[in-house]
Each structure stands twice: as C-alpha cells, then as structure tokens.
Enzyme design. Structure first.
Site, PDB file in Angstrom:
ATOM      1  N   LEU A   1       0.826  -1.211   0.000  1.00 35.44           N
ATOM      2  CA  LEU A   1       0.000   0.000   0.000  1.00 35.44           C
ATOM      3  C   LEU A   1       0.859   1.259   0.000  1.00 35.44           C
ATOM      4  CD1 LEU A   1      -2.814  -1.040   2.524  1.00 35.44           C
ATOM      5  CD2 LEU A   1      -2.592  -1.530   0.077  1.00 35.44           C
TER       6      LEU A   1
ATOM      7  N   GLY B   1       1.018  -5.256   1.395  1.00 35.89           N
ATOM      8  CA  GLY B   1       0.012  -5.387   0.356  1.00 35.89           C
ATOM      9  C   GLY B   1       0.496  -6.124  -0.890  1.00 35.89           C
TER      10      GLY B   1
ATOM     11  N   ASN C   1       4.441  -7.595   6.788  1.00 34.34           N
ATOM     12  CA  ASN C   1       5.302  -6.983   7.808  1.00 34.34           C
ATOM     13  C   ASN C   1       4.701  -5.747   8.475  1.00 34.34           C
ATOM     14  OD1 ASN C   1       5.517  -5.630   5.334  1.00 34.34           O
ATOM     15  ND2 ASN C   1       7.449  -4.674   5.980  1.00 34.34           N
ATOM     16  N   GLU C   2       3.383  -5.610   8.406  1.00 35.89           N
ATOM     17  CA  GLU C   2       2.729  -4.418   8.939  1.00 35.89           C
ATOM     18  C   GLU C   2       3.168  -4.098  10.374  1.00 35.89           C
ATOM     19  OE1 GLU C   2       1.370  -6.487   6.915  1.00 35.89           O
ATOM     20  OE2 GLU C   2       0.113  -5.438   5.468  1.00 35.89           O
TER      21      GLU C   2
END
Lengths: 303, 303, 303
Positions: A109, A154, A178-179
């Site tokens: 994203l 994303g 990996n957010e």
C-alpha cells in the site's frame, strides 16, 4: 468507459456487493493502446501493462509503476479495471501477475495515500484496497503470481490471493505481511488469506513479528509454492498455467469458490465497518506520526 | 491485597469477563519479599518466583512447587495474581515462564483437586484453570515458555498458550496433552489452543492417542518452536524475548488479539457451561475410580 | 432384518438424523454366512467380507466388488449395515478397511448410479453416500484404512474418514479427491474432511487440480500417515490398531467426537439441501454428457 457497464453487471449479479467506484469515472486514464484480432493483444494504462495471448487464453499483467509498484489509488483502480476486463473476456482463462520493475514485485500500500489526507480520501482508498482483494481472491480465472522481487505487506497480499506462487530464488528478495514492523496491523482479511495459505501457527508468528521472509524461507513455510532462477520464471509460470488450464474451468471455479467463500463473505459482511476501522486507526496522531517518520526514513534512504 | 483493585479494573474493562475470584481474598498468602527501585526486582509467594529485570522490561516466572509443579488451586491463584501484577506494571513488557524444579516444567492439573472433593471445590478449581488460560493466552505481554523438563496435560497447555516455545533438547523430556491416557478428555479450549499451534490433523492424532512427545518429536510436529541444550535455555529465551521486544507493542498486541480472539471468545461465551460439564464429568464414579487408581500408581512409583 | 431395530435406535438417539433407508428393506441381500461363538467370526454379503477377531476386538472389512470396488448403492448399503452391526457389537472395538481386489482400494462413487437415472434414484444414491460418511467419520470404533491400491474420489473419502491411514508404498498406487478432473465438484463435506487431514492450502491446491497423488507424495502431504511394503500392510494395520486399543475407549471416543463434530454437524444441518444440490448438478445435460464420455473412455480402456 467500456468497463463500467460490466462492473455494474457484476454488481447486479450479487457475486460481489455493489462497489461504489467513483474513482473510475473521474480518474481512470484507461486507454486501449491496441486491440487486435490476432492471437496476441496488449493494452496498457499508466501503471500496468496487460498482454493477452489468445492462443493460450493467458494474460500477463506487468506492474510498471516505478520505483516500487506501490499500491496507490490509481494503481489499484487500474488493476481492478484491467482484471475485470480480462474476467469478462472469453478469450482469457488465466492471468499471470508479475513486475516490470527490477527487484520489486510490489512494495504494498502506498503510504502517501494514508498520510495527511482527508477522511473521504482514506475511505476511497481503503475501498479500493478491499476491491482489489475481493476481485483477485475470487477470480474465476487461474491466477499465478510470478514474484520477481521483494513483496512486503500489500504486495504479499496480492501474491497470497493468487492460486499459485512462484518466486525467484534470490535470497535478497523477501516477502511477508510486515505491517507490525511499521506499528500498524494487518486487517483481518489479510490475516484470513494468510492463514489459508500457511496455517494458523506460521501466520501468528509471522504477523506478530512482522516478518519479511527471504525467498528460501518463504518457500519452506509454504508462503510460496516454488522457487526458480530468475531467468526461468516466466517459462515456469507459463508451464504451471498450462497445467491448470488443462482442467475444465467450471468445476475448478466452483472448487475455488468453495475453498475461499467463507473468507470472502466475511469481508463482504463487514466491509463498511472495516472501512470505518481503518479510518479511525489511520487518523490517530500516533499512527500518522510513525508513518511520517517511516516516509522520512525512506526518503533519506533514497537520497 | 494490592492486586484486587486492578483485577476489578480489568473486569470492568470488558476485556475479560468479571472473574469471581473468592480464592484471592481468603487464600492468597501473597507477599512482596522485595520491592526495589533498582533495575532488578523480585517478588515471590509460595510457589512461583518472579524476577523482573526493569532494564530490559522482562520478567521471569520460575515455578518452584516441588515435586512436580502441579497446578493446584493455590498455584493457579498465585500464577494469576503474579501475571496480573506484571500485566499492569508498565516496566514489564515480556515474561518468560520456566521451572525451578529439575526435570519437570509442570505436571499439569493437580489430581488431588479433582478427587474426592465437593462440587463447590470442583467449580472453584475449574474456574481457576480457565482463568489461568484466559489471562495467559490473551496476555498483552510477550510470553515465552522456556520448557526445561517434561510438560504433560495442563503443563503443556501453559506452554501452548505462550507466544513462543523453546524446549531443552533432552529426549527424556516430553510434552503433550495426554489426558486420553488417563481416561479423561481435554476440554475444547485446550483442543482449540492445540489446533492453533499444530493444526487439526496433528492435534486429532495426538489427542486421541493421548501422546506425550519427546522433545525432538515435539519440535518436528511444531509443538515447540526450538530445541536448545539445557545450559543455553535461559540465554536463548532472553535472545528471543529481545527480538520480540524490538517491535512496537501496540501493533503486536492487536495482531495477537486478532489471531486468538475467536478461541478466547468461545470459552468466555461458554464458561459456566464448561464448569458444569467439568463437574458432571469429574463427579462420575468411573472417573473418580480411575483417578484414584492413577494416584495410587504415582504413590507406588515414588515409594 | 436384525439390523433394522438398531438403525432405528441410533436414529432415535439423535446422534445421527433419522435416516430414511428404504434401500435396506427392499434391497439388502444381507445374510449371515457364519455366526460362531469361537473367537473368530465372519459374515459377508455380496460385496464386503467382514471378519471379526473377538480375541482382539478387531474386525476387518474387505471390499470385494470387482473389478474396482466402486461405491454403488448396493455397496454403500451393505457397508452401512456391516458397519452398524460392528458398531453395536460389544465384542468389536476397532475396524480395518481394506480391499480384496488387486491394485485398487476403491474407485469411488459408481458413475453408473449418476448417469441416466431418475431424480428419485439420484436422491436415494446421494443419501447413501452421505450415510456412509456420517457413520464412518463419527464411528465410535477405531478405524484404520489399510490402503492396498489406488483410491480416487469417494475411495479417498473413505480413507480420509478413518482415524489412521496406512498405504502400500507402491508409487503406481495413487489417492486423491480428483473430482475436478472429471468436471465435477467434491461436495463441501468431502472438502471439510480433506482440510481436517491436510490443511487448507494443500486441500485447495489438490482439489482445484483434481490431483491423484502417488503413494510417496500422499505421504509427504500428510494424506496418508504411513507407507509400508505390500506384504507388511496387514501386520502393520494390526499393530497400529493394537496401539490405539490400548487406550480406554470412552475418553478416546469423546475426543474424536470433539475433533469431528463441527464438520459432521454441518452436513447434518444441510443434508436435504445437499441432496437437492447434487440432483440439480448431476441432472445438467453438460454434466451427464461428460460422465457418459468418461464411461465410454473407461469401457474402451478395458476393451
């Protein structure tokens, strides 16, 4: 504007909920560069090159939005329109997703869409992210991700949403949701998609740690199905696609739907709530601050 | 009594249902042995030694209830109070569970609490077992099990409820939910926790056979994440903890909650029913008889 | 007719829904060939030979319906009656399923039952398929599949429904839910059973491709638990059975039920709907056509 009536048709069919897609009208600079009746057609817009080999019934979508194929609102809009066009094209039975940018599949994203923007913008952006996943994860076509570079967050979700994942064996390329590393949380439907691929335990560990897995590790965990040398990737993707297309479409599509329906239905049922949650979360000053810091870091890295 | 207000606060917060905890008032011989403002504090009660390294934000809970760290009502009460104390201590972000008793991590639920007692006692005991799991499995802290001995049944559940499991590689140490071997059944939330770690098939096989897996097998099945030589265990646990604490807490906590919520909610929704089921089951003469036989066998073994 | 009262008893007990089993009355040529009071009894009907070793409490069901042990309405009816008889026989605690026909365990559902028949026939047949699975997957006995030949589609389902699967290591023998290859879709409860054994990802891949896995691959995927040379199969099955029977029945049965209940309940709740779906699907001219073509192909292969 050719895409609009068929978007509406899909919406009416009840397969996917009516998507409010104002972005399409105002934004899409979508153009047919060529529409040939010969076996091989190609069309492109700004960010994705689509090539359709009619003799094989296979399209390739090449992401070419340098420097890192980030999933901006424009990119996602174009992706959905391109995918829908292929979905409705009887000459197309399968699609290969790959990157035209060296070393990166997609960086995920676009953070600039989530930073310092209006509530309306966040809502529009998040609906586009949802739409991308709803369409890709439920596609009637055979979908193969040919992952020729790193693929965090994303970008990883796009690969996870395909039917099969082949990755270049280069250990410098990594993939993962990996957010958590950025101080944000992968949405529940990212998680559901991940669990469906690697199981609950691997997903829990990887999501909590926000792990980016180098290609060999990703393969060991089942996050990707196969590793190949970079120069063999497209050949391998074509071979896998041919194997899948040897099967009758209808039974395969119903089987795919049976496997994925529960997870798709869950977002469809909670879509507006999920958008609200995203807006609330992303609007927090603490989250905005850490995203700004992250962007600063990226800029310095480049500079 | 310092712990009580915060227990109430947690209950009010709605994160966990109000826990009726009469045991705390009448029973807890909980005392602060030392409360220093230097980086390293320690407190203990009868059965668990708690050491908090404030410089690292890491506590270690050492089970020292010889001969086998069985999970008696006293042990469980102390465990919940200690854990809650750490949970509310801003200086503490992670906790390592380990044993101070040679060769055993924990032998699981104390059979004497389930044999020849009153219905009220069974209810109080089972509520304490539930409470232990609800608190540990939903802990906001990073939880690492440093399994330095055998860990059957309830002992295995404690390890399974942590975020990460490291076990001494000694094949004489075994771990598993072996209830079926004793003629009893692991409750559904033991099973749910197990399935979340090893998947449905391994759980079904292991639970039906009541298997105790030697450390190498436990590692192969994914029941524990890593094996180390005994002398490296604490060092390894500290290193793993440091790796987890390098991440921002908030996103990690939300991610953990997302992964575990469905299973936690299920017990919360059926808690009273689960207590009733336990009482009905454990009160059966056939079950009482087999527990008595088992205790006789254990006594002879010791004698 | 001895079986009927107990079928009714089971139905009344609410464990399984009342099964309308008209087939039993009109069709069953079920006969007791021998009923001895010595340790070893045997009975058979047309298609399945049942041997009960009372000294061990273990029955063996040998499929002998050449050429390929296909699951016809007759076969399924006999299977359910035989299984129910053993289920109600206190001398029997475990059952081994195996084949008396060389190179094939079972070829799955009999296509002739699904081709060119009446709606009533489809309904009766599909109810019998459901009944087979409901009884086998929920059996209180220990069930071991000794897979001594290929086992596609419905044959694979029978193996998947057992507690343990041992397969002859011959790579020419394959097993899998290959429905998609024939242009048909495995029902949701085939899928649920499969997912419970191999997990979501392996199931999705295998079902979409309609894969038949050679024995070594089936073992690698967890579809079967063990491989043995053909001459060791019965010995191994007996040894595994003895290991399982060393455990107390009651706890093992409750554990098994806990693991499988969700999936069993799902079919029970949607049984009539599932029959209707089957009839609608199988009555389509396109499906009938592809089944006819498949049968033609099989005939030519034989001829």
């Amino acid at each position: 504007m050719a895409a609009l009536p068929s978007l509406a048709r899909i919406a009416r069919s009840g397969v996917l909920p009516l998507c409010h897609w104002p972005a399409v009208r105002g934004r899409a600079s979508w153009q047919l560069h060529s529409l040939l009746l010969t076996p091989c057609r190609a069309f492109s817009n700004n960010k994705i090159l689509v090539e359709l080999d009619e003799s094989k019934g296979v399209a390739t979508m090449k992401f070419r939005s340098p420097p890192v194929n980030s999933l901006s609102l424009d990119f996602l809009t174009e992706f959905c329109i391109s995918l829908e066009k292929l979905e409705n094209d009887r000459a197309c039975r399968g699609v290969i997703l790959t990157s035209d940018v060296p070393k990166i599949f997609s960086s995920g994203l676009d953070i600039t869409e989530m930073c310092g923007k209006s509530t309306e913008h966040y809502a529009e952006f998040w609906r586009a992210v949802q739409e991308m996943w709803l369409r890709l994860y439920s596609s009637n076509m055979v979908t193969v991700a040919a992952v020729n570079g790193s693929s965090p967050a994303g970008g990883c979700l796009m690969a996870l949403s395909c039917d099969y994942r082949i990755m270049v064996e280069n250990p410098k390329f990594s993939i993962g949701l990996n957010e958590a590393q950025l101080g944000i949380v992968a949405p529940f439907w990212f998680k559901d998609t991940f669990v469906n691929v690697v199981g609950h335990r691997v997903a829990e560990l990887s999501l909590q740690l926000g792990s980016l897995h180098p290609a060999p590790e990703a393969h060991r965990l089942g996050l990707v199905d196969e590793l190949v040398p970079g120069e063999k990737l497209q050949e391998k993707a074509a071979a896998v696609m041919a194997q899948w297309l040897a099967l009758p479409d209808h039974a395969r599509q119903l089987t795919k739907s049976m496997m994925r329906k529960a997870v798709l239905d869950r977002l469809v049922a909670h879509r507006e709530e999920d958008i609200k949650n995203f807006i609330t979360f992303i609007s927090k000053e603490s989250i905005q601050k850490s995203l700004r810091m992250y962007m600063e870091m990226l800029k310095k890295k480049k500079g």
